[in-house]
Design an enzyme around this catalytic site. Structure first.
Site, mmCIF file in Angstrom:
data_model
loop_
_atom_site.group_PDB
_atom_site.id
_atom_site.type_symbol
_atom_site.label_atom_id
_atom_site.label_comp_id
_atom_site.label_asym_id
_atom_site.label_seq_id
_atom_site.Cartn_x
_atom_site.Cartn_y
_atom_site.Cartn_z
ATOM 1 N N CYS A 164 0.873 -1.179 0.000
ATOM 2 C CA CYS A 164 0.000 0.000 0.000
ATOM 3 C C CYS A 164 0.905 1.222 0.000
ATOM 4 O O CYS A 164 1.728 1.384 -0.893
ATOM 5 C CB CYS A 164 -0.985 -0.026 1.154
ATOM 6 S SG CYS A 164 -0.233 -0.135 2.790
ATOM 7 N N ARG A 182 -2.233 -0.941 5.500
ATOM 8 C CA ARG A 182 -3.438 -1.452 4.834
ATOM 9 C C ARG A 182 -3.147 -2.795 4.162
ATOM 10 O O ARG A 182 -3.999 -3.676 4.112
ATOM 11 C CB ARG A 182 -3.933 -0.442 3.787
ATOM 12 C CG ARG A 182 -4.630 0.762 4.373
ATOM 13 C CD ARG A 182 -4.996 1.771 3.302
ATOM 14 N NE ARG A 182 -3.840 2.538 2.830
ATOM 15 C CZ ARG A 182 -3.884 3.454 1.873
ATOM 16 N NH1 ARG A 182 -5.021 3.702 1.241
ATOM 17 N NH2 ARG A 182 -2.810 4.120 1.527
#
Lengths: 278, 81
Positions: free
Chosen positions: A233, A238
């Site tokens: 990410c 994430r």
């Protein structure tokens, strides 16, 4: 690995809230959220000051992780339950650390802090006192961590899953609008990466979708899970959630999280970058 | 402000602020951002011009509102749940 071994629901946590062998740990992007209130008996880990090397860009090393867990009162034989805000982004990131340093009994609270709040369950401001321990970490498990050279070698050869928002992937944005602090030199994505935003793994209340829904998601996005996979990410938190989905919930082997992610890749000299949507 | 496109507002129940979360979904219904409401029920997003859906998630209720955002203006949305 099955769902029940790595994920617990709020009823399970409430039933074990006073169990001394279970340590509940809150990890938030907004590190002050814990100070407002938290689940009873939960301790806090600060993803920035506790989990990062204070000088160079890297994790706390093995000795640093041992010192952190010892100070938090977490023993090798404790079951650790992680939860946090932002749909468990940073709790997933911490989960990956625990696995990286060989702590097997670690679980995520499904839905994290948001689901707990939406269920109107009890939150307290009392900070628990846990006796310090002598925690022993294992050496880092390199099989779940990707570095920049692994990513370059994976272009066109392995699955690259970019879990950022479509605007970050296409190159319109360098970072989500509410997170302006860490940025790369160039926008875009790694060539051959598929854009499957982290949010597609979760329901509105922050809980994970069912195994069947998740399998369908990756099949629909043409990710052949028989191949090796690297998720990334912007700074690796994430994508730790997507790593959790693929490696822990779906039991896919050889999935790595690239924690250098776009802030590193997008600043490298000479590597290929692609713009636009899938 | 002239360059920014802001979507902001409040979430209330019977006129009182509610603590919960507000999600911003794009024109295709995809997740874009999410914030917790403040102690006074307020939320704010920096978005781009266009049509968006706000989804308020509070204990016991989920409420959607459509909003059109324009550059240089703040779109105000009061969400009663």
């Amino acid at each position: 690995m099955s769902r029940s071994e790595v994920l617990v629901d709020a009823d399970w946590v409430e039933a074990h809230i006073d169990d001394p062998t279970v340590v509940i740990v809150e990890v938030d992007e907004d590190t002050s959220a814990y100070e407002k209130n938290h689940i009873k008996n939960a301790v806090r880990i600060d993803w920035k000051t506790d989990l990062q090397d204070p000088v160079r860009r890297d994790f706390v090393d093995q000795a640093g992780f041992e010192a952190l867990l010892s100070a938090k009162g977490i023993a090798n034989d404790n079951t650790v339950v992680l939860y946090g805000g932002n749909n468990n982004w940073f709790a997933s990131y911490a989960y990956w650390y625990f696995k990286l340093y060989g702590h097997d009994a670690v679980k995520l609270l499904d839905g994290g802090r948001k689901k707990w709040e939406l269920d109107a369950r009890e939150l307290v401001d009392e900070v628990p006192v846990r006796a310090t321990t002598s925690y022993h970490a294992k050496a880092q498990d390199a099989s779940i961590r990707a570095f920049r050279d692994d990513v370059v070698a994976a272009i066109g050869a392995q699955n690259l899953v970019d879990v950022r928002s479509p605007d970050e992937f296409s190159g319109k944005l360098l970072a989500p609008a509410h997170l302006p602090q860490e940025q790369s030199q160039r926008p875009g994505h790694v060539p051959s990466a598929r854009n499957i935003p982290w949010s597609k793994n979760a329901n509105d209340d922050g809980t994970f979708k069912s195994d069947d829904e998740l399998k369908e998601l990756y099949a629909d996005e043409q990710v052949d899970l028989a191949k090796d996979t690297i998720a990334y990410c912007r700074i690796g938190e994430r994508s730790a959630l997507t790593w959790f989905v693929l490696h822990e919930l779906l039991g896919v082997h050889n999935v790595k999280n690239y924690d250098g992610s776009w802030t590193e890749y997008g600043s490298l000299v000479g590597v290929p970058i692609e713009l636009g949507t899938n | 402000m002239a360059k920014e496109t802001i979507i902001q507002g409040s979430v209330t129940r019977d006129g009182e602020p509610v603590s919960g979360y507000v999600r911003l979904l794009d024109g295709g219904g995809e997740f874009t951002a999410e914030v917790p409401t403040s102690a006074t029920g307020q939320f704010r997003f920096f978005a781009a011009p266009g049509t968006w859906t706000l989804r308020a998630l509070v204990p016991g209720a989920t409420v959607d509102r459509t909003v059109v955002a324009q550059q240089g203006a703040a779109a105000e949305v009061a969400i009663a749940v």
